[in-house]
Design a protein around this motif. Structure first.
Motif, PDB file in Angstrom:
ATOM      1  N   VAL A  16       2.109   5.862  -7.409  1.00  0.00           N
ATOM      2  CA  VAL A  16       1.123   6.592  -8.130  1.00  0.00           C
ATOM      3  C   VAL A  16       1.427   7.999  -8.100  1.00  0.00           C
ATOM      4  O   VAL A  16       1.388   8.622  -8.979  1.00  0.00           O
ATOM      5  CB  VAL A  16      -0.105   6.404  -7.413  1.00  0.00           C
ATOM      6  CG1 VAL A  16      -1.279   7.488  -8.090  1.00  0.00           C
ATOM      7  CG2 VAL A  16      -0.655   4.793  -7.580  1.00  0.00           C
ATOM      8  N   SER A  17       2.134   8.558  -7.066  1.00  0.00           N
ATOM      9  CA  SER A  17       2.676   9.935  -6.971  1.00  0.00           C
ATOM     10  C   SER A  17       3.624  10.253  -8.039  1.00  0.00           C
ATOM     11  O   SER A  17       3.617  11.270  -8.580  1.00  0.00           O
ATOM     12  CB  SER A  17       2.785  10.496  -5.650  1.00  0.00           C
ATOM     13  OG  SER A  17       1.663  10.062  -4.627  1.00  0.00           O
ATOM     14  N   THR A  44      -6.012   5.018  -5.999  1.00  0.00           N
ATOM     15  CA  THR A  44      -5.978   5.407  -4.660  1.00  0.00           C
ATOM     16  C   THR A  44      -7.436   4.663  -3.903  1.00  0.00           C
ATOM     17  O   THR A  44      -7.220   3.888  -3.188  1.00  0.00           O
ATOM     18  CB  THR A  44      -6.158   6.751  -4.189  1.00  0.00           C
ATOM     19  OG1 THR A  44      -4.947   7.586  -4.675  1.00  0.00           O
ATOM     20  CG2 THR A  44      -6.157   6.758  -2.828  1.00  0.00           C
ATOM     21  N   LEU A  63      -6.491   0.960  -4.336  1.00  0.00           N
ATOM     22  CA  LEU A  63      -5.767   0.484  -3.122  1.00  0.00           C
ATOM     23  C   LEU A  63      -6.526   0.524  -1.743  1.00  0.00           C
ATOM     24  O   LEU A  63      -6.197  -0.412  -0.903  1.00  0.00           O
ATOM     25  CB  LEU A  63      -4.567   1.614  -3.015  1.00  0.00           C
ATOM     26  CG  LEU A  63      -3.273   1.636  -4.011  1.00  0.00           C
ATOM     27  CD1 LEU A  63      -2.415   2.620  -3.805  1.00  0.00           C
ATOM     28  CD2 LEU A  63      -2.703   0.025  -3.653  1.00  0.00           C
ATOM     29  N   GLY A  64      -7.452   1.489  -1.612  1.00  0.00           N
ATOM     30  CA  GLY A  64      -8.083   1.722  -0.452  1.00  0.00           C
ATOM     31  C   GLY A  64      -8.932   0.248  -0.354  1.00  0.00           C
ATOM     32  O   GLY A  64      -9.313  -0.249   0.694  1.00  0.00           O
ATOM     33  N   ILE A  77      -5.120   9.255 -10.577  1.00  0.00           N
ATOM     34  CA  ILE A  77      -4.381   8.933  -9.105  1.00  0.00           C
ATOM     35  C   ILE A  77      -5.702   8.569  -8.310  1.00  0.00           C
ATOM     36  O   ILE A  77      -5.534   7.715  -7.291  1.00  0.00           O
ATOM     37  CB  ILE A  77      -3.700  10.191  -8.930  1.00  0.00           C
ATOM     38  CG1 ILE A  77      -2.270  10.225  -9.589  1.00  0.00           C
ATOM     39  CG2 ILE A  77      -3.323   9.741  -7.117  1.00  0.00           C
ATOM     40  CD1 ILE A  77      -1.695  11.715  -9.115  1.00  0.00           C
ATOM     41  N   GLY A 135       0.855  -1.167   0.093  1.00  0.00           N
ATOM     42  CA  GLY A 135       0.072   0.050   0.029  1.00  0.00           C
ATOM     43  C   GLY A 135       0.827   1.335  -0.013  1.00  0.00           C
ATOM     44  O   GLY A 135       0.550   2.208  -0.686  1.00  0.00           O
ATOM     45  N   LEU A 136       1.869   1.106   0.835  1.00  0.00           N
ATOM     46  CA  LEU A 136       2.796   2.385   0.791  1.00  0.00           C
ATOM     47  C   LEU A 136       3.578   2.634  -0.421  1.00  0.00           C
ATOM     48  O   LEU A 136       3.641   3.663  -0.919  1.00  0.00           O
ATOM     49  CB  LEU A 136       3.800   2.314   2.061  1.00  0.00           C
ATOM     50  CG  LEU A 136       3.120   2.185   3.362  1.00  0.00           C
ATOM     51  CD1 LEU A 136       4.189   1.936   4.781  1.00  0.00           C
ATOM     52  CD2 LEU A 136       2.375   3.792   3.749  1.00  0.00           C
ATOM     53  N   GLY A 178       2.495   1.546  -3.272  1.00  0.00           N
ATOM     54  CA  GLY A 178       1.786   1.929  -4.181  1.00  0.00           C
ATOM     55  C   GLY A 178       1.429   3.285  -4.380  1.00  0.00           C
ATOM     56  O   GLY A 178       1.338   4.102  -5.279  1.00  0.00           O
ATOM     57  N   THR A 179       1.075   3.979  -3.075  1.00  0.00           N
ATOM     58  CA  THR A 179       1.025   5.550  -2.977  1.00  0.00           C
ATOM     59  C   THR A 179       1.887   6.111  -3.361  1.00  0.00           C
ATOM     60  O   THR A 179       1.781   7.129  -4.398  1.00  0.00           O
ATOM     61  CB  THR A 179       0.553   5.552  -1.469  1.00  0.00           C
ATOM     62  OG1 THR A 179      -0.302   5.086  -1.051  1.00  0.00           O
ATOM     63  CG2 THR A 179       0.229   6.913  -1.183  1.00  0.00           C
ATOM     64  N   LEU A 180       3.228   5.862  -2.971  1.00  0.00           N
ATOM     65  CA  LEU A 180       4.581   6.404  -3.511  1.00  0.00           C
ATOM     66  C   LEU A 180       4.438   6.400  -5.052  1.00  0.00           C
ATOM     67  O   LEU A 180       4.857   7.340  -5.892  1.00  0.00           O
ATOM     68  CB  LEU A 180       5.698   5.993  -2.804  1.00  0.00           C
ATOM     69  CG  LEU A 180       5.695   6.373  -1.219  1.00  0.00           C
ATOM     70  CD1 LEU A 180       7.049   5.777  -0.918  1.00  0.00           C
ATOM     71  CD2 LEU A 180       5.924   7.859  -1.084  1.00  0.00           C
TER      72      LEU A 180
END
Length: 319
Positions: free
Chosen positions: A26-27, A58, A61-62, A54, A19-20, A22-24
């Protein structure tokens, strides 16, 4: 411990780390895409498209975090709440455990519930078996005592017959107390009650005691039938010890029952909740009163302890 066979499950570390990352990721991809597509379609449109992408990523991922962590944890909490309400319930395995750690936690919980249920069933079965098997010899003892009572016996023999009769009565009282102790472990008194509603029955049962009540309007998380069983045991002990006044004080999640009797001697304080421990065996005490009260409270998630014994006995009940 039972094993739940199913498809491959990621570990909790993989889910959180993914998750972390993926967040980084995507950004970072969004920034690169904005730099490459901005000159071609305009930075405004590029920013809107990338923001939408994005947001979609997100949301995915959520959804994965909810499916892999939140839903299984919530389901396990519901299973635990069901077991607390009814320890003899048969919890079913979860349809989806999410991660390996949650699967292991679910297995441990189910296995623990099964062991506790088996232990409770064994205790109840053993109690029923013992009390049933003792009926015949006790009936024989009673019959023999009656026959001997009609015989022509001297004073010494009659004293012996009386001792046998009292021993048989003591065994019957012990067996009755054992049945009550086993029954007290069954959670049958869910609900709430107030001291004000119980005081009339308690005063009628113990007219020699003066009851002083504080917090009688407080809701206590135990049905009236169960709370009455506990209080009757405590009041009976107080009356037998020679107390004249018993104070009942209730608050949010607690209850204190204190008397003005002689209290509990230092050598007996550690044993008052042990089965069959009594200082009044000669007068018919079974030593099961406090054990029954403690078992009933424990079956409903509460506890009782001796909090004072100087100048009277005081028991604290926590819900």
């Amino acid at each position: 411990m039972r094993r739940i066979v199913g498809k491959w499950r990621p570990s909790l570390g993989q889910v959180v780390g993914g998750g972390l990352l993926g967040t980084l990721g995507v950004s970072f991809v969004g920034l690169v895409a904005l730099r490459l597509t901005g000159p071609l379609i305009g930075y405004r449109w590029a920013a809107l498209l990338i923001a939408g992408a994005i947001l979609a990523a997100t949301l995915i991922l959520g959804w994965l975090l909810v499916r892999l962590i939140l839903r299984p944890v919530t389901a396990l909490a519901e299973r635990a709440a069901d077991l607390r309400a009814d320890p003899m319930a048969r919890p079913e395995p979860l349809a989806h455990y999410g991660t390996r750690e949650l699967r292991d936690l679910g297995e441990i919980m189910l296995d623990m519930a099964g062991r506790l249920q088996a232990r409770e069933a064994t205790i109840r079965s053993y109690t029923d078996h013992v009390t049933h098997e003792m009926k015949t010899p006790l009936s024989a003892v009673r019959a023999a005592v009656e026959l001997l009572g009609e015989a022509d016996l001297d004073a010494g023999d009659r004293k012996l017959v009386a001792a046998i009769a009292e021993a048989g009565a003591q065994m019957e009282r012990q067996l009755a107390a054992l049945r009550k102790a086993a029954a007290a472990r069954e959670p049958e008194h869910r609900g709430t009650s107030r001291l004000d509603a119980l005081v009339p029955q308690l005063r009628a049962a113990h007219p020699a005691l003066r009851l002083e009540v504080t917090g009688g309007e407080v809701d206590l998380p135990l049905a009236a039938e169960g709370l009455e069983i506990v209080l009757v045991q405590l009041l009976s002990n107080a009356a037998a010890a020679g107390a004249r006044v018993v104070r009942l004080e209730a608050g949010a999640g607690w209850l204190v029952v204190a008397d003005d009797g002689p209290g509990v001697s230092p050598g007996n304080r550690a044993h008052v909740f042990e089965p069959f421990f009594t200082t009044r065996r000669d007068s018919g005490g079974t030593g099961m009163g406090l054990t029954i009260a403690a078992s009933l409270l424990a079956a409903h998630g509460a506890s009782i302890r001796l909090i004072d014994s100087d100048g009277g006995a005081a028991f604290g009940i926590g819900f």
